[in-house]
Write an enzyme that holds these catalytic residues in place. Structure first.
Site, PDB file in Angstrom:
ATOM      1  N   HIS A  90       5.854  -3.392  25.757  1.00 33.38           N
ATOM      2  CA  HIS A  90       7.043  -3.513  26.619  1.00 33.38           C
ATOM      3  C   HIS A  90       6.633  -3.955  28.024  1.00 33.38           C
ATOM      4  O   HIS A  90       5.461  -3.842  28.417  1.00 33.38           O
ATOM      5  CB  HIS A  90       7.763  -2.159  26.704  1.00 33.38           C
TER       6      HIS A  90
HETATM    7  O1  LIG Z   1       0.499   8.627  31.786  1.00 28.30           O
HETATM    8  P1  LIG Z   1       1.814   8.225  31.192  1.00 28.30           P
HETATM    9  O2  LIG Z   1       2.846   9.321  31.204  1.00 28.30           O
HETATM   10  O3  LIG Z   1       2.320   6.955  31.811  1.00 28.30           O
HETATM   11  O4  LIG Z   1       1.494   7.949  29.644  1.00 28.30           O
HETATM   12  C1  LIG Z   1       2.458   7.373  28.795  1.00 28.30           C
HETATM   13  C2  LIG Z   1       1.891   6.108  28.171  1.00 28.30           C
HETATM   14  O5  LIG Z   1       1.463   5.220  29.177  1.00 28.30           O
HETATM   15  P2  LIG Z   1      -0.054   4.756  29.312  1.00 28.30           P
HETATM   16  O6  LIG Z   1      -0.979   5.911  29.121  1.00 28.30           O
HETATM   17  O7  LIG Z   1      -0.257   3.714  28.245  1.00 28.30           O
HETATM   18  O8  LIG Z   1      -0.118   4.159  30.680  1.00 28.30           O
HETATM   19  C3  LIG Z   1       2.960   5.455  27.313  1.00 28.30           C
HETATM   20  O9  LIG Z   1       2.537   4.223  26.797  1.00 28.30           O
HETATM   21  P3  LIG Z   1       3.453   2.916  27.026  1.00 28.30           P
HETATM   22  O10 LIG Z   1       2.671   1.758  26.468  1.00 28.30           O
HETATM   23  O11 LIG Z   1       4.750   3.135  26.281  1.00 28.30           O
HETATM   24  O12 LIG Z   1       3.669   2.757  28.519  1.00 28.30           O
HETATM   25  C4  LIG Z   1       3.283   6.422  26.201  1.00 28.30           C
HETATM   26  O13 LIG Z   1       4.242   5.859  25.345  1.00 28.30           O
HETATM   27  C5  LIG Z   1       3.810   7.740  26.722  1.00 28.30           C
HETATM   28  O14 LIG Z   1       3.969   8.607  25.625  1.00 28.30           O
HETATM   29  C6  LIG Z   1       2.945   8.367  27.788  1.00 28.30           C
HETATM   30  O15 LIG Z   1       1.834   9.011  27.191  1.00 28.30           O
HETATM   31  P4  LIG Z   1       1.398  10.535  27.389  1.00 28.30           P
HETATM   32  O16 LIG Z   1       1.369  10.992  25.972  1.00 28.30           O
HETATM   33  O17 LIG Z   1       2.359  11.293  28.214  1.00 28.30           O
HETATM   34  O18 LIG Z   1       0.055  10.437  27.988  1.00 28.30           O
END
Ligand SMILES: O=P(O)(O)O[C@H]1[C@H](OP(=O)(O)O)[C@@H](OP(=O)(O)O)[C@H](O)[C@@H](O)[C@H]1OP(=O)(O)O
Length: 436
Positions: free
Chosen positions: A59
């Site tokens: 996305h």
């Molecule tokens: O640290 P956050 O809350 O932003 O983590 C997100 C994930 O983001 P990312 O670690 O990749 O920067 C998110 O992935 P995305 O590709 O959809 O942006 C993920 O879906 C979401 O569940 C968050 O993961 P977490 O399990 O809370 O670490």
């Protein structure tokens, strides 16, 4: 769509990892967002015709998740009530207004819609025989997405981009939600139990939080703010880094929060994020990459089918556009053995890993995309793979468009094995104590 105003770029923007802007991996887009270098996306040779494309796309730019809005709010409260000093950036921080709210929860922002609109237009230029108005009208392009709002909104923006590109108004858009493909990680019980819910699965990340490197970052930032070190937690250092990245990605602003961090701080915080990605989505645990087998199988099934249809003279589908997450792309790339370093990423080897290939800032910014293009050539089927619109070479293959059969052979074990049930099902008796 001629020129994007060039924003003032924070000096540390190339360390933002999964919170990085797509333009950082393709800086030429800052001059012209629709620019495509046709010679770099040309068929392998003049006797080749493109048959099908499968694109797996993250996305676009999004708001912080609720968890991170809370962390940012805690940082803001501490800094506005306790920081002191006379630097002008500190004054700018103190007058900065907290505008992130918990209900933003990772939703797509306008820049994220643009990421997908523009990507759609560039892909249509790059592969005009696969992504064309006629094919779209004839339902030969299939759109699949994860159910998450930011992905559904991205796929709609992608379709809107095509719509604008061809200047058409009367199209009825369809997309299908398929979480078993795009959020396979939620459906893989072994992954959920042994990684997602297992507190020790990310122990390297936890250990790095109390490393000497992270300590030094906390000391430097707390002294810049004249806040006692003990009050400035690792989460706060990370929140400052995130805040700098979000203000930049969402609003194209080089926010005063970026002044809290220097290059070496950013390298440490980038490593912390890469550790999370490595242990949660990459090579850290085998199940991370194996959980993506359903998607991997599906991609090759689509390519096989397209080749069969092409040979029998009927063009059924020319392109598959699949929108998901960093959590979708990274396990798939790892399954295919991309960006594998000799040594694992751990809490101890930050300095050893300075030149690691597993660097998410380069691999999965917002709107990251992995594009498989199958060609029919005079000597057989050939496959090209692009990551973020750059041609890749498959690991241990030295041809940029190998024969499709060679690629299938290369991945034969995964193609004939790696069954979802076998890899992902956990016997009930093991549910409480899953081994990694
Ligand atoms: O640290 P956050 O809350 O932003 O983590 C997100 C994930 O983001 P990312 O670690 O990749 O920067 C998110 O992935 P995305 O590709 O959809 O942006 C993920 O879906 C979401 O569940 C968050 O993961 P977490 O399990 O809370 O670490």
């Amino acid at each position: 769509f001629s020129k994007l105003a060039r924003p003032t770029v924070p000096a540390i923007a190339h360390h933002f990892g999964t919170k990085g802007r797509y333009e950082e991996v393709n800086p030429h887009l800052l001059d012209h967002i629709l620019f495509v270098n046709k010679s770099l996306v040309a068929p392998p040779s003049s006797d080749c015709r493109a048959i099908h494309m499968v694109s797996v796309i993250r996305h676009g730019t999004r708001y912080p998740t609720t968890k991170n809005v809370k962390k940012i709010a805690r940082l803001f409260d501490l800094v506005s009530s306790h920081a002191s000093g006379s630097a002008s950036w500190l004054n700018d921080i103190k007058t900065w207004k907290m505008w992130y709210t918990e209900d933003m929860d990772g939703r797509l922002v306008e820049k994220g819609r643009d990421d997908h609109r523009h990507l759609a237009m560039r892909l249509a230029q790059s592969f005009p025989t696969l992504i064309s108005e006629d094919h779209l009208r004839a339902n030969r392009i299939e759109f699949i997405t994860s159910s998450k709002h930011r992905c559904v909104d991205s796929v709609k923006a992608f379709q809107e981009g095509l719509h604008r590109f061809w200047d058409v108004e009367d199209m009825d858009y369809k997309h299908y939600v398929d979480d078993s493909l795009m959020r396979f990680f939620d459906h893989c019980e072994r992954f959920v139990e042994s990684v997602e819910k297992n507190k020790t699965a990310l122990k390297e990340v936890e250990r790095f939080k109390s490393s000497a490197e992270m300590d030094a970052v906390r000391r430097k930032i707390s002294s810049r703010l004249q806040i006692p070190y003990s009050q400035f937690t690792p989460d706060m250092a990370e929140a400052a880094f995130f805040l700098c990245s979000y203000e930049f990605a969402i609003k194209s602003e080089n926010s005063p929060w970026c002044d809290l961090l220097d290059e070496s701080d950013a390298q440490v915080l980038e490593y912390k994020n890469d550790l999370k990605q490595y242990w949660k989505r990459g090579y850290g645990h085998d199940i991370n990459r194996k959980s993506s087998c359903p998607l991997f199988h599906d991609i090759f099934k689509r390519l096989d089918k397209a080749a069969d249809h092409y040979r029998s003279g009927e063009v059924k589908k020319t392109a598959t556009i699949q929108v998901g997450h960093g959590e979708t792309l990274l396990p798939l790339l790892s399954l295919m053995s991309f960006y594998k370093d000799k040594k694992p990423l751990t809490a101890e080897n930050f300095s050893l890993q300075h030149s690691r290939t597993f660097r998410t800032s380069q691999i999965i910014p917002y709107a990251a995309n992995l594009v498989f293009v199958l060609y029919e050539c005079s000597d057989g089927l050939r496959l090209q793979l692009f990551l973020n619109e750059k041609l890749m070479t498959f690991p241990n293959m030295n041809h940029s468009a190998p024969l499709y059969e060679t690629v299938r052979k290369h991945y034969s074990k995964l193609l004939s094995g790696c069954e979802f049930n076998k890899e992902c099902n956990v016997p009930q008796s093991n549910l409480r104590n899953t081994e990694l």
